[in-house]
Design an enzyme around this catalytic site. Structure first.
Site, short mmCIF file in Angstrom:
data_model
loop_
_atom_site.label_atom_id
_atom_site.label_comp_id
_atom_site.label_asym_id
_atom_site.label_seq_id
_atom_site.Cartn_x
_atom_site.Cartn_y
_atom_site.Cartn_z
N CYS A 1 3.55 8.47 1.37
CA CYS A 1 4.12 7.46 2.26
C CYS A 1 4.27 6.16 1.46
O CYS A 1 3.29 5.62 0.97
CB CYS A 1 3.16 7.27 3.44
SG CYS A 1 3.66 5.99 4.59
N CYS B 1 6.98 -5.94 15.58
CA CYS B 1 6.57 -4.94 16.56
C CYS B 1 5.15 -5.32 17.01
O CYS B 1 4.28 -5.58 16.18
CB CYS B 1 6.61 -3.55 15.95
SG CYS B 1 8.29 -3.14 15.37
N CYS C 1 -1.22 5.24 10.12
CA CYS C 1 -0.01 4.53 10.53
C CYS C 1 -0.35 3.17 11.11
O CYS C 1 -1.22 3.06 11.97
CB CYS C 1 0.73 5.30 11.63
SG CYS C 1 1.16 6.95 11.19
N CYS D 1 6.55 -7.39 6.54
CA CYS D 1 7.65 -6.92 7.38
C CYS D 1 8.13 -8.07 8.24
O CYS D 1 7.33 -8.86 8.72
CB CYS D 1 7.18 -5.76 8.25
SG CYS D 1 8.55 -4.95 9.14
N GLU E 1 0.82 -1.20 0.00
CA GLU E 1 0.00 0.00 0.00
C GLU E 1 0.86 1.26 0.00
O GLU E 1 1.96 1.28 0.53
CB GLU E 1 -0.94 -0.03 1.21
CG GLU E 1 -1.94 -1.16 1.05
CD GLU E 1 -3.01 -1.19 2.14
OE1 GLU E 1 -4.17 -1.38 1.77
OE2 GLU E 1 -2.69 -1.04 3.32
N CYS F 1 1.87 -3.42 15.66
CA CYS F 1 1.75 -3.01 14.26
C CYS F 1 1.04 -4.08 13.44
O CYS F 1 1.38 -5.26 13.50
CB CYS F 1 3.13 -2.74 13.67
SG CYS F 1 3.08 -2.25 11.93
N1 SAH Z 1 9.73 -0.19 9.87
C1 SAH Z 1 9.85 1.25 9.81
C2 SAH Z 1 8.89 1.87 8.84
C3 SAH Z 1 7.43 1.78 9.21
S1 SAH Z 1 6.95 3.35 9.72
C4 SAH Z 1 9.72 1.79 11.21
O1 SAH Z 1 9.43 1.04 12.14
O2 SAH Z 1 9.97 2.97 11.42
C5 SAH Z 1 5.38 3.15 10.39
C6 SAH Z 1 5.23 3.90 11.71
O3 SAH Z 1 3.92 3.66 12.22
C7 SAH Z 1 6.21 3.37 12.74
O4 SAH Z 1 6.62 4.37 13.60
C8 SAH Z 1 5.32 2.38 13.45
O5 SAH Z 1 5.84 2.04 14.68
C9 SAH Z 1 4.00 3.11 13.52
N2 SAH Z 1 2.86 2.23 13.77
C10 SAH Z 1 2.78 0.91 13.55
N3 SAH Z 1 1.58 0.43 13.90
C11 SAH Z 1 0.86 1.48 14.36
C12 SAH Z 1 -0.47 1.63 14.83
N4 SAH Z 1 -1.30 0.60 14.91
N5 SAH Z 1 -0.87 2.85 15.20
C13 SAH Z 1 -0.04 3.91 15.07
N6 SAH Z 1 1.22 3.83 14.62
C14 SAH Z 1 1.67 2.63 14.27
#
Ligand code: SAH
Length: 362
Positions: free
Chosen positions: A106, A117, A340, A113, A93, A120
């Protein structure tokens, strides 16, 4: 028949080598870069400053192929999301976020991935493969085409963030090549400050990045201590906070005007107390840092909920009192699953829980 090479992800020097291999002059690379990236052309026959014979050779030997648009959604707040097919089994996406005075695209760097985490939703998809440079920069190519021109002559897409699906630093070479094209004058010509790579903290790759690029850096921190970060971002067990912050400090050390943006997702009752804000402030201490608080975007079965607005405000106030520029990210596009952590795409052959991928890439 020989497979045709995709020119879309090739950097200027790669294109120069390609033309030399065809017995052509290097400057052809400059012409083709402009056709592909500035004019958004995918058809050699319209490249009027390239001779007929060379155009015919290019037709036989090369192609310009972006990912395929499968779905397109527009949110009530103007945010747009595209589902892009990169091969039969995988799609990723990309999201465009219009704001007053700027437009941010973005982009994704991997199909799925490999980092897990805990909050996520992309993590739940598992990991399938790295995107090629063409598939990464091809997102910008497609978005530029879809969004058209700003009638006032500005740039519709003024910023690009590698914050979509995937961990960009685990797809190092392709991400670096794609970012080179984003900042290349003959291609998209974005300033390095307006291209931001976001990482969960792959320290050795971050140190390598410093040698080859100077794009803006965002780091997904999410916790003020190792114990909690180990749980939220398991990569922390390999590269704990102190090592990560050292690498960040080195990354920006060449440019005194630079700061690192730390992303911090606000999880109710997990990482959002004033005490944790104080610890975060002292952790960042002397580092030129900005903090971006991200309200958690819920999804079914996540097991987390977002901190209430008052908790986020309190957390921000503690950081601000200590002189740290803190911005609370407005949630955009959540009605179309574009916020995000809501990006999921469709991933085939998940290689879930495969630390091998991480080991090999570091
Ligand atoms: N792997 C990289 C790029 C992904 S960025 C990284 O971790 O930075 C995506 C951002 O959204 C990251 O900061 C991630 O931690 C955040 N994110 C992931 N899941 C989320 C959620 N459910 N709600 C809000 N932010 C989230």
């Amino acid at each position: 028949m020989q497979e045709r090479v995709n020119l879309l992800g090739m950097t200027r020097s790669e294109l120069e080598d390609f033309f030399v291999s065809l017995g052509e002059k290097r400057f052809r690379a400059q012409q083709i870069l402009k056709w592909i990236h500035q004019f958004g052309v995918d058809d050699f026959s319209v490249m009027s400053n390239i001779g007929k014979q060379l155009r015919a050779t290019l037709q036989q030997r090369a192609r310009i192929t972006p990912p395929r648009v499968l779905e397109e959604h527009t949110s009530g707040d103007g945010t747009r999301k595209w589902l892009l097919q990169v091969d039969e089994g995988n799609s990723v996406e990309m999201v465009f976020i219009p704001e007053e005075g700027r437009g941010t695209l973005c982009v994704s760097s991997q199909a799925g991935c490999a980092l897990e985490c805990s909050f996520c939703s992309t993590a739940r998809q598992g990991f399938n493969r790295n995107l090629s440079a063409a598939e990464i920069v091809g997102q910008l190519w497609l978005a530029r085409r879809a969004l058209g021109c700003d009638p006032r002559g500005g740039r519709v897409i003024s910023n690009v963030v590698l914050m979509g699906m995937g961990e960009p630093l685990l797809n190092f070479d392709n991400v670096v090549a794609a970012m080179e094209l984003m900042t290349e004058d003959l291609a998209y010509g974005l300033s390095r400050r307006r291209v931001t790579l976001s990482t969960a903290g792959v320290v050795p790759a971050l140190r390598r990045l410093r040698e080859v690029s100077s794009v803006s850096l965002a780091v997904s921190l999410h916790a003020p201590d190792d114990e909690l970060r180990n749980r939220l971002v398991p990569l922390n067990r390999k590269y704990p906070i102190a090592e990560l912050l050292d690498a960040c400090r080195d990354y920006i050390s060449r440019d005194s005007k630079r700061a690192v943006t730390f992303e911090y997702v606000m999880l109710r009752g997990v990482n959002d107390s004033p005490g944790q804000a104080r610890r975060l402030a002292s952790l960042l201490g002397d580092l030129p840092a900005k903090v971006n608080l991200i309200p958690f975007n819920p999804y079914p079965g996540s097991g987390y909920s977002s901190s209430p607005p008052q908790a986020i405000e309190r957390f921000a106030a503690v950081l601000q009192e200590r002189g740290i520029v803190t911005i609370t990210r407005r949630t955009r596009g959540s009605d179309i699953g574009a916020a995000c952590g809501q990006l999921v795409g469709r991933i085939r052959d998940r290689t879930r829980r495969n630390p091998q991928i991480i080991r090999e890439a570091c």
